[in-house]
Design an enzyme around this catalytic site. Sequence first.
Site, mmCIF file in Angstrom:
data_model
loop_
_atom_site.group_PDB
_atom_site.id
_atom_site.type_symbol
_atom_site.label_atom_id
_atom_site.label_comp_id
_atom_site.label_asym_id
_atom_site.label_seq_id
_atom_site.Cartn_x
_atom_site.Cartn_y
_atom_site.Cartn_z
ATOM 1 N N CYS A 34 0.789 -1.233 0.000
ATOM 2 C CA CYS A 34 0.000 0.000 0.000
ATOM 3 C C CYS A 34 0.820 1.281 0.000
ATOM 4 C CB CYS A 34 -0.958 -0.012 1.181
ATOM 5 S SG CYS A 34 -0.165 -0.315 2.785
ATOM 6 N N HIS A 98 -0.404 6.706 6.065
ATOM 7 C CA HIS A 98 0.606 5.645 6.212
ATOM 8 C C HIS A 98 1.899 5.957 5.468
ATOM 9 C CE1 HIS A 98 1.693 1.091 6.232
ATOM 10 N NE2 HIS A 98 2.014 1.650 7.374
#
Length: 549
Positions: A34, A98
């Site tokens: 990701c 993130h």
Amino acid sequence: MDFGVYGGEAQTPNIDALAERGAMFTQYRTSPLCSPTRAMLLTGLDNHKTGIATIPEVLPAEQVGKPGYSMALEASVLTIADRLREKGYRTLMSGKWHMGEEANEMPQNHGFDRSFALAASGADNWEDKSYIPYYADAPWFENGVEASLPEDFYSSKFIVNKMVSYLEETDSSKPFLAYLPFQAIHIPVQAPPEFIAKYKGRFDEGWHVLRAKRHKRAQDLGLVPKGAPLAPMPDDARRWESLDDKTRELYAARMEVNAGMLDAMDHHIGRFVKYLKDLGQYENTIFIVTSDNGPEPNRGDHDRRLGLWMKLNGYNIDLDKIGEKGSWGFIGTEWALAAASPGSLYKFYATEGGIRAPLIMAGPGIEPSRIHSPAMVTDVTPTLMDMLGVSPAVQGYIPMTGRSLLPVLNGEIQSVYSDDDIRAIEVSGNAALYKGDYKILRSILPVGDGKWRLFNLAEDPGETKDLSTEQPQKLQNMLANYADYAAEIGVLDMPEGYDSTKQIRRNAVKRMRARHGKFILLIGFLGLMGVLSLVGIVRRKRRKAEAEV
């Protein structure tokens, strides 16, 4: 293939409508994880140039702090938000970040005027809490300040609501960049019951049937050539028929939640589209819809340590109220293999099932089309800069490595990549390099063996036949291309015997010790005392029985 327009089972009418009025890419690749994908998406740079070569959860000690492995966007990198804010845009973000964990690494320091960002790899979709032992909580930040969630929180709903509020609070005379990175369909897979209910019984035939059906639909839709072979399920994949009725019911329900979560996300995207239509901005907005990697294979039902953590944190993996608050949802390895069809494997690996993803671009100047040109995640930002007439080069910052796809969108050329151009990706040892119709691939532990293999994707998009023996010179030439890429971009070798699943466990334990060292030591001591006490009781009973005899 999860989106309806790509042949998936979930109802995604709003995403499908954007695809129908815009460009739908069929040969788009991301990274297998990701954060590297998100970093490339926002910067137009290879992940190793952004500071996010991989994710911190799987980072080995040998790579900590090395160039390209800082695990946060670095100062020499510009995001699309940096570039557009300079041009007078409002730059807004709500959802998963993130790309750094500290307050000063959040979006406000990377070009965003307003942001509500999750610093972790994921979090609960119903509550303000962590989803794995690696994190103590769900680290949400608003404009760089730690923030809490509302009582009626559901991730997809909240992400859209927050974006709408930012648009209403900022200067409407300025154009806007809205970045909405949803949590769907990352674990824990959760959705409102009314969305889940639509798919009751939809997956009762099991993962083998779904994989075959998606493969057929991929051929019918022209995503792969007619007659293209499909890789068999791995030897260690469970046979659907071998499971008992209760297990099949539970796993079918998990996939129903997965579809429901996609459906719910699409519903809230539809709300956002309607909001823009009501503002009169819909026709003047460029939409990008994509995913960051292939399907998630991790399970939550075969690790006792994770099971204990779930119990301590109010999670269950049962059928009762599945997908709702307190349910830790997942689809598991076999469903991930099925969802990745017609590709092989899934998230974490640079196989087609791990990095071939959907990409939809719609808006002014983009005619309805199906685009078969190769495209990489690094190409999105350069394309937008080109569409807006913004110079891609900024003095003092790393130049973008991606290419503008605008000539393809305009129909001027068929592809921005020639047969001699290379496209490459590496994340934590899993790597791929494309050149023309050919691809070399390396998959490492725990699923792969670290050997390079050669495939012709024009004939074999499922990566079923290794051509290394038949075409050794082609393999060697492409390996030389990869060596050049790795040296130029700063790829670090993985430690001997590296295994991402083992590494995340080590990293999680290390983080937990740092948070609760004395407590964990006490629990360990009490556990040892309990075992010794039990041994003592058994021995005393044995001696007593022997004395009575």
